[in-house]
Write an enzyme that holds these catalytic residues in place. Structure first.
Site, PDB file in Angstrom:
ATOM      1  N   HIS A 139       0.797  -1.231   0.000  1.00 33.79           N
ATOM      2  CA  HIS A 139       0.000   0.000   0.000  1.00 33.79           C
ATOM      3  C   HIS A 139       0.836   1.291   0.000  1.00 33.79           C
ATOM      4  O   HIS A 139       1.904   1.361   0.597  1.00 33.79           O
ATOM      5  CB  HIS A 139      -0.908   0.017   1.233  1.00 33.79           C
ATOM      6  CG  HIS A 139      -0.114   0.096   2.510  1.00 33.79           C
ATOM      7  ND1 HIS A 139       0.224   1.284   3.094  1.00 33.79           N
ATOM      8  CD2 HIS A 139       0.432  -0.875   3.269  1.00 33.79           C
ATOM      9  CE1 HIS A 139       0.935   1.047   4.178  1.00 33.79           C
ATOM     10  NE2 HIS A 139       1.084  -0.260   4.301  1.00 33.79           N
ATOM     11  N   ASP A 140       0.335   2.281  -0.688  1.00 30.30           N
ATOM     12  CA  ASP A 140       0.871   3.642  -0.665  1.00 30.30           C
ATOM     13  C   ASP A 140       2.295   3.769  -1.219  1.00 30.30           C
ATOM     14  O   ASP A 140       3.004   4.711  -0.874  1.00 30.30           O
ATOM     15  CB  ASP A 140       0.807   4.240   0.757  1.00 30.30           C
ATOM     16  CG  ASP A 140      -0.630   4.318   1.245  1.00 30.30           C
ATOM     17  OD1 ASP A 140      -1.416   5.017   0.590  1.00 30.30           O
ATOM     18  OD2 ASP A 140      -0.970   3.638   2.242  1.00 30.30           O
TER      19      ASP A 140
END
Ligand code: UDP
Length: 217
Positions: A139-140
């Protein structure tokens, strides 16, 4: 897709692994729709597919041609990508049929995801990214252009990887935080099996656990 000739650029180790993925992605195409393109090995056959030189590929009468560049070296990938774009050839995005992509993932053109790769959520990836087998991006993460993941790269959350970085087989990259992402700088090389616990400067090569800069002699 209105394409009648599909080229896998690079008739070497990686190209041989990519051709079956391309064939599986386009099952409606007949076997003679697939060719390798290679400037060093033209005129041969590889795993039953003809290997064309680039000029020969362009000369083929098919009107709609598309290519995936299956060459790990990112500088070569960029050079070939620019030439293909100039010549009006479409860039394919290749996904193995078991690649997992979750929510809000933005991927640039010319990407290549091998078998057992995974992108979780809220990820941005630039153009001509390669994720070799068993790699993941969590994620991210923000990944630039022409970035290359060798097999089994584990890139945890909130990591930023800049253009042309190369991440070697089995490397593990520690997660960053939203306000302080771990950054792998432009053109950096992460050696195989490295455990990266802090940011890597642009152009540096790091190896080991914890990963340290390999000084040039
Ligand atoms: N190659 C090419 N045009 C270029 C540079 C390289 O056709 O401008 C071909 C080269 O002849 C070789 C392949 O790309 O067959 C790269 O193979 P290599 O084993 O170096 O890389 P890998 O398959 O591991 O990515």
């Amino acid at each position: 897709m209105t394409v009648s000739l599909i080229g896998v650029y690079g008739a070497s180790g990686f190209g041989k692994e990519v051709m079956p993925l391309v064939r599986m992605q386009y099952p409606q195409f007949s076997n003679d729709s697939f060719v390798f393109i290679d400037d060093g090995q033209a005129g041969t056959l590889l795993n039953g597919y003809p290997v064309l030189g680039y000029a020969e590929f362009l000369d083929r009468l098919n009107t709609d041609k598309a290519v995936t560049i299956a060459i790990a070296n990112s500088q070569i990938r960029e050079k070939l990508a620019i030439r293909l774009t100039q010549d009006g050839i479409q860039h394919l995005n290749i996904r193995a049929n078991n690649t997992v992509i979750l929510d809000e993932v933005d991927i640039g053109e010319g990407s290549l995801f091998c078998s057992f790769t995974c992108l979780t959520s809220n990820i941005k990836i630039g153009k001509f990214f390669h994720a070799n087998i068993y790699s993941y991006v969590a994620h991210d993460c923000v990944i630039g252009d022409y970035v290359t993941f060798a097999p089994s790269v584990k890139c945890n959350g909130n990591v930023h990887i800049e253009d042309h970085a190369y991440i070697g087989t089995g490397a593990v990259i520690k997660q960053g935080t939203p306000d302080k992402p771990l950054v792998i700088g432009k053109g950096a090389v992460v050696g195989m099996g490295a455990v990266v616990t802090k940011s890597v400067p642009a152009g540096a090569t790091v190896i080991g656990n914890p990963a340290r800069i390999l000084e040039k002699k």
